[in-house]
Motif scaffolding. Structure first.
Motif, PDB file in Angstrom:
ATOM      1  N   PHE A  89      86.820  42.798  12.716  1.00 33.80           N
ATOM      2  CA  PHE A  89      86.877  44.188  13.145  1.00 33.80           C
ATOM      3  C   PHE A  89      86.074  44.406  14.432  1.00 33.80           C
ATOM      4  CE2 PHE A  89      87.710  46.024   8.620  1.00 33.80           C
ATOM      5  CZ  PHE A  89      88.925  45.374   8.592  1.00 33.80           C
ATOM      6  N   ALA A  90      84.885  43.822  14.514  1.00 30.30           N
ATOM      7  CA  ALA A  90      84.045  44.016  15.711  1.00 30.30           C
ATOM      8  C   ALA A  90      84.720  43.433  16.945  1.00 30.30           C
ATOM      9  CB  ALA A  90      82.676  43.386  15.500  1.00 30.30           C
ATOM     10  N   THR A  91      85.352  42.279  16.802  1.00 30.04           N
ATOM     11  CA  THR A  91      86.010  41.691  17.975  1.00 30.04           C
ATOM     12  C   THR A  91      87.222  42.508  18.401  1.00 30.04           C
ATOM     13  OG1 THR A  91      87.244  40.142  16.577  1.00 30.04           O
ATOM     14  CG2 THR A  91      85.190  39.348  17.560  1.00 30.04           C
ATOM     15  N   GLY A  92      87.706  43.348  17.524  1.00 32.27           N
ATOM     16  CA  GLY A  92      88.794  44.251  17.897  1.00 32.27           C
ATOM     17  C   GLY A  92      88.346  45.331  18.865  1.00 32.27           C
ATOM     18  N   THR A  93      87.039  45.466  19.065  1.00 36.83           N
ATOM     19  CA  THR A  93      86.520  46.469  20.006  1.00 36.83           C
ATOM     20  C   THR A  93      86.155  45.851  21.354  1.00 36.83           C
ATOM     21  OG1 THR A  93      84.210  46.260  19.336  1.00 36.83           O
ATOM     22  CG2 THR A  93      85.571  47.818  18.083  1.00 36.83           C
ATOM     23  N   LEU A  94      86.331  44.551  21.500  1.00 35.30           N
ATOM     24  CA  LEU A  94      86.027  43.900  22.778  1.00 35.30           C
ATOM     25  C   LEU A  94      87.141  44.170  23.777  1.00 35.30           C
ATOM     26  CD1 LEU A  94      84.769  40.430  21.477  1.00 35.30           C
ATOM     27  CD2 LEU A  94      83.408  42.457  22.036  1.00 35.30           C
ATOM     28  N   THR A  95      86.783  44.379  25.027  1.00 36.46           N
ATOM     29  CA  THR A  95      87.759  44.613  26.087  1.00 36.46           C
ATOM     30  C   THR A  95      87.362  43.821  27.331  1.00 36.46           C
ATOM     31  OG1 THR A  95      86.596  46.536  26.961  1.00 36.46           O
ATOM     32  CG2 THR A  95      88.266  46.965  25.271  1.00 36.46           C
ATOM     33  N   LYS A  96      88.266  43.726  28.245  1.00 34.53           N
ATOM     34  CA  LYS A  96      88.056  43.116  29.561  1.00 34.53           C
ATOM     35  C   LYS A  96      87.412  41.734  29.462  1.00 34.53           C
ATOM     36  CE  LYS A  96      87.945  47.564  31.831  1.00 34.53           C
ATOM     37  NZ  LYS A  96      87.300  48.411  32.782  1.00 34.53           N
ATOM     38  N   GLU A  97      86.320  41.527  30.196  1.00 38.08           N
ATOM     39  CA  GLU A  97      85.683  40.214  30.255  1.00 38.08           C
ATOM     40  C   GLU A  97      85.170  39.755  28.897  1.00 38.08           C
ATOM     41  OE1 GLU A  97      84.762  42.704  32.326  1.00 38.08           O
ATOM     42  OE2 GLU A  97      85.385  42.022  34.308  1.00 38.08           O
TER      43      GLU A  97
ATOM     44  N   LEU B  68      86.434  40.357  25.966  1.00 40.74           N
ATOM     45  CA  LEU B  68      87.568  39.875  25.183  1.00 40.74           C
ATOM     46  C   LEU B  68      88.010  38.499  25.678  1.00 40.74           C
ATOM     47  CD1 LEU B  68      89.669  40.262  22.985  1.00 40.74           C
ATOM     48  CD2 LEU B  68      91.071  41.518  24.640  1.00 40.74           C
ATOM     49  N   SER B  69      88.044  38.312  26.976  1.00 42.98           N
ATOM     50  CA  SER B  69      88.400  37.000  27.530  1.00 42.98           C
ATOM     51  C   SER B  69      87.395  35.945  27.092  1.00 42.98           C
ATOM     52  CB  SER B  69      88.448  37.054  29.060  1.00 42.98           C
ATOM     53  OG  SER B  69      89.465  37.924  29.472  1.00 42.98           O
ATOM     54  N   TRP B  70      86.102  36.289  27.155  1.00 46.09           N
ATOM     55  CA  TRP B  70      85.075  35.347  26.703  1.00 46.09           C
ATOM     56  C   TRP B  70      85.282  34.998  25.238  1.00 46.09           C
ATOM     57  CZ3 TRP B  70      81.616  35.980  22.727  1.00 46.09           C
ATOM     58  CH2 TRP B  70      80.708  34.930  22.556  1.00 46.09           C
ATOM     59  N   TRP B  71      85.485  36.013  24.389  1.00 47.59           N
ATOM     60  CA  TRP B  71      85.659  35.775  22.960  1.00 47.59           C
ATOM     61  C   TRP B  71      86.862  34.862  22.706  1.00 47.59           C
ATOM     62  CZ3 TRP B  71      83.293  35.461  18.619  1.00 47.59           C
ATOM     63  CH2 TRP B  71      84.031  35.353  17.440  1.00 47.59           C
ATOM     64  N   ASN B  72      87.962  35.135  23.361  1.00 49.01           N
ATOM     65  CA  ASN B  72      89.154  34.308  23.173  1.00 49.01           C
ATOM     66  C   ASN B  72      88.907  32.857  23.598  1.00 49.01           C
ATOM     67  OD1 ASN B  72      90.684  36.363  22.061  1.00 49.01           O
ATOM     68  ND2 ASN B  72      91.485  37.012  24.040  1.00 49.01           N
ATOM     69  N   SER B  73      88.185  32.670  24.696  1.00 45.98           N
ATOM     70  CA  SER B  73      87.915  31.300  25.145  1.00 45.98           C
ATOM     71  C   SER B  73      86.932  30.589  24.219  1.00 45.98           C
ATOM     72  CB  SER B  73      87.379  31.300  26.575  1.00 45.98           C
ATOM     73  OG  SER B  73      86.098  31.875  26.613  1.00 45.98           O
ATOM     74  N   PHE B  74      86.084  31.344  23.540  1.00 47.37           N
ATOM     75  CA  PHE B  74      85.113  30.775  22.606  1.00 47.37           C
ATOM     76  C   PHE B  74      85.732  30.545  21.230  1.00 47.37           C
ATOM     77  CE2 PHE B  74      82.092  31.672  19.164  1.00 47.37           C
ATOM     78  CZ  PHE B  74      81.182  30.650  19.360  1.00 47.37           C
ATOM     79  N   ALA B  75      86.468  31.533  20.729  1.00 46.77           N
ATOM     80  CA  ALA B  75      86.937  31.506  19.355  1.00 46.77           C
ATOM     81  C   ALA B  75      88.111  30.574  19.119  1.00 46.77           C
ATOM     82  CB  ALA B  75      87.319  32.929  18.911  1.00 46.77           C
ATOM     83  N   HIS B  76      89.073  30.555  19.993  1.00 48.36           N
ATOM     84  CA  HIS B  76      90.267  29.752  19.760  1.00 48.36           C
ATOM     85  C   HIS B  76      89.986  28.252  19.641  1.00 48.36           C
ATOM     86  CE1 HIS B  76      93.125  32.982  19.646  1.00 48.36           C
ATOM     87  NE2 HIS B  76      92.620  33.492  20.769  1.00 48.36           N
ATOM     88  N   PRO B  77      89.158  27.673  20.509  1.00 48.09           N
ATOM     89  CA  PRO B  77      88.912  26.229  20.383  1.00 48.09           C
ATOM     90  C   PRO B  77      88.252  25.822  19.064  1.00 48.09           C
ATOM     91  CG  PRO B  77      88.244  26.981  22.555  1.00 48.09           C
ATOM     92  CD  PRO B  77      88.569  28.203  21.743  1.00 48.09           C
ATOM     93  N   ILE B  78      87.465  26.720  18.453  1.00 48.68           N
ATOM     94  CA  ILE B  78      86.811  26.355  17.194  1.00 48.68           C
ATOM     95  C   ILE B  78      87.551  26.899  15.981  1.00 48.68           C
ATOM     96  CG2 ILE B  78      84.550  26.056  18.258  1.00 48.68           C
ATOM     97  CD1 ILE B  78      83.750  28.771  17.103  1.00 48.68           C
ATOM     98  N   GLY B  79      88.706  27.500  16.200  1.00 49.30           N
ATOM     99  CA  GLY B  79      89.559  27.916  15.094  1.00 49.30           C
ATOM    100  C   GLY B  79      89.266  29.259  14.478  1.00 49.30           C
TER     101      GLY B  79
END
Length: 120
Positions: free
Chosen positions: A97-105, A107-118
């Motif tokens: 839920f908290a990551t659903g409030t991320l925007t712009k940079e 959100l990009s940071w979260w996606n680059s961090f989260a996807h590689p570790i699953g």
């Protein structure tokens, strides 16, 4: 000055009277609860339920835009924690839920961090 005049009450005296009254009321309530026969009715455990994303969003979390530096991040943390509490958000939903409030940079940071570790 006559002896029939009441002494003036100080703030400390008023606070002590209020505190004593509250303490007395709490002790009376505790004694009442201890004396109540609870054997006729079993206690029901509260049912924990998972909050929905809609309930979370209805508590108006703020979006994190990564534009106000450390102070903005601290305020976002404080607001998100408040929203978690208001919406009875369970531990397993907090990140999602908290990551659903991320925007712009952010959100990009979260996606680059989260996807590689699953993390989804």
């Amino acid at each position: 000055m006559s002896t029939s005049e009441a002494p003036s009450m100080t703030q400390a005296t008023i606070r002590k009277l209020v505190a004593d009254s509250v303490t007395s009321a709490l002790e009376a309530q505790a004694a009442n609860m201890a004396n109540t026969d609870n054997t006729t009715r079993p206690r029901e455990a509260p049912i924990a339920r998972q909050c929905s994303y809609k309930e979370f969003m209805s508590c108006q979390p703020i979006n994190f835009k990564c534009i106000k530096g450390a102070i903005g991040l601290i305020r976002w943390f404080e607001r998100i924690e408040s929203v978690f509490s208001c919406s009875n958000c369970t531990e397993d939903c907090k990140v999602k839920f908290a990551t659903g409030t991320l925007t712009k940079e952010s959100l990009s940071w979260w996606n680059s961090f989260a996807h590689p570790i699953g993390i989804e």
